[in-house]
Enzyme design. Structure first.
Site: not given
Length: 106
Positions: A92, A63-65
């Site tokens: 996210l 997961v990242c931005h």
């Protein structure tokens, strides 16, 4: 590497018999703003240092931005022999905008 949209990922996590590792590769300041419950923060730059401590057989959802850094980390993990890696497409930001709008965005 598989890629799942936030809605697909949420449904997948809810249906899993054993919990996948949620690997958040953002920076600490980003994690403080918003993160998924039970996610583990390991900034992207530190992943090569700790890769040997991870289970190559466990499912890992990265997961990242926006899904760009996480895709790079997922590809790195595959290169290192990890066989069950998932990238959260859209990151996210997409999760907070479409799947759980109660989460903050930045």
């Amino acid at each position: 590497m598989r890629e799942l949209t936030p809605d697909e990922c949420k449904a997948h996590i809810e249906q899993c018999e054993s919990s996948p590792m949620l690997l958040d590769v953002r920076e600490p300041w980003e994690y403080q703003i918003v993160h998924l419950e039970n996610s583990q923060l390991i900034p992207m730059r530190k992943v090569p240092e700790i890769v040997e401590t991870l289970d190559p057989h466990q499912e890992i959802i990265v997961v990242c931005h926006h899904g760009i850094r996480s895709r790079q980390v997922a590809l790195f993990l595959e290169h290192k022999g990890f066989s069950n890696v998932v990238n959260l497409r859209g990151g996210l930001d997409a999760w907070a905008r479409h799947t759980d709008t109660s989460l903050p965005t930045y």
